[in-house]
Design a protein around this motif. Structure first.
Motif, short mmCIF file in Angstrom:
data_model
loop_
_atom_site.label_atom_id
_atom_site.label_comp_id
_atom_site.label_asym_id
_atom_site.label_seq_id
_atom_site.Cartn_x
_atom_site.Cartn_y
_atom_site.Cartn_z
N GLU A 107 16.61 -12.15 11.42
CA GLU A 107 17.46 -11.23 10.66
C GLU A 107 18.70 -10.83 11.48
N LYS A 108 18.53 -10.64 12.79
CA LYS A 108 19.65 -10.29 13.66
C LYS A 108 20.65 -11.44 13.72
N LYS B 247 22.55 -11.66 10.44
CA LYS B 247 23.51 -10.55 10.37
C LYS B 247 24.74 -10.85 11.22
#
Length: 156
Positions: free
Chosen positions: A147-148, A151
């Motif tokens: 997810e990082k 993003k």
């Protein structure tokens, strides 16, 4: 028709149209600036890739450590279930040895089977809860790293 003299014809003009002049010092400076910008962008991409790979490595390491701990928890839970079932079976066997009539035997056997089915359902729920938590705990670091990364890609 009037013709231009050779003195009037310069390399900067052809039939009255001005041509851009080539300045080697400006070209070299522009090339150097473009090369420096390319190098800087390459450094930024490499730094992001390095940070991303380090994050992924940390996430995998964390997942493996979690998997090891969770595996131990799951093993201990499984051993506890096996121990409880074995103790119940021995207790039942001891009770059957002391039986004095066929009706008592049937009664003990029926009660034992009912208790074992109830215990098996409860044990299955407990093992499922431990296994579900294990999967969540093991996948959490990888999910967070992914997810990082997504993003950061959206920001870039």
């Amino acid at each position: 028709m009037e013709t231009m003299s050779t003195a009037e014809k310069t390399p900067d003009t052809i039939e009255g149209t001005a041509l851009p002049t080539f300045d080697p010092s400006k070209a070299a400076a522009e090339f150097r600036a473009a090369a420096e910008k390319g190098v800087e962008q390459s450094k930024e991409v490499l730094a992001k890739f390095k940070a991303g790979s380090e994050d992924a490595q940390k996430a995998l390491k964390s997942s493996f450590e979690t998997a090891k701990a969770v595996g131990s928890d799951l093993s201990l839970k499984t051993i506890a279930v096996l121990r409880a079932n074995t103790e119940a079976a021995f207790s039942h066997f001891e009770a059957l040895v002391a039986v004095k009539s066929p009706s008592e035997f049937v009664e003990l056997q029926t009660a034992f089977v009912r208790k074992q089915v109830e215990a098996a359902v409860e044990q299955a729920k407990e093992l499922q809860a431990v296994a579900t938590k294990a999967v969540e705990d093991v996948s959490k670091p990888i999910k967070s790293a992914f997810e990082k990364a997504v993003k950061e890609l959206k920001v870039a």
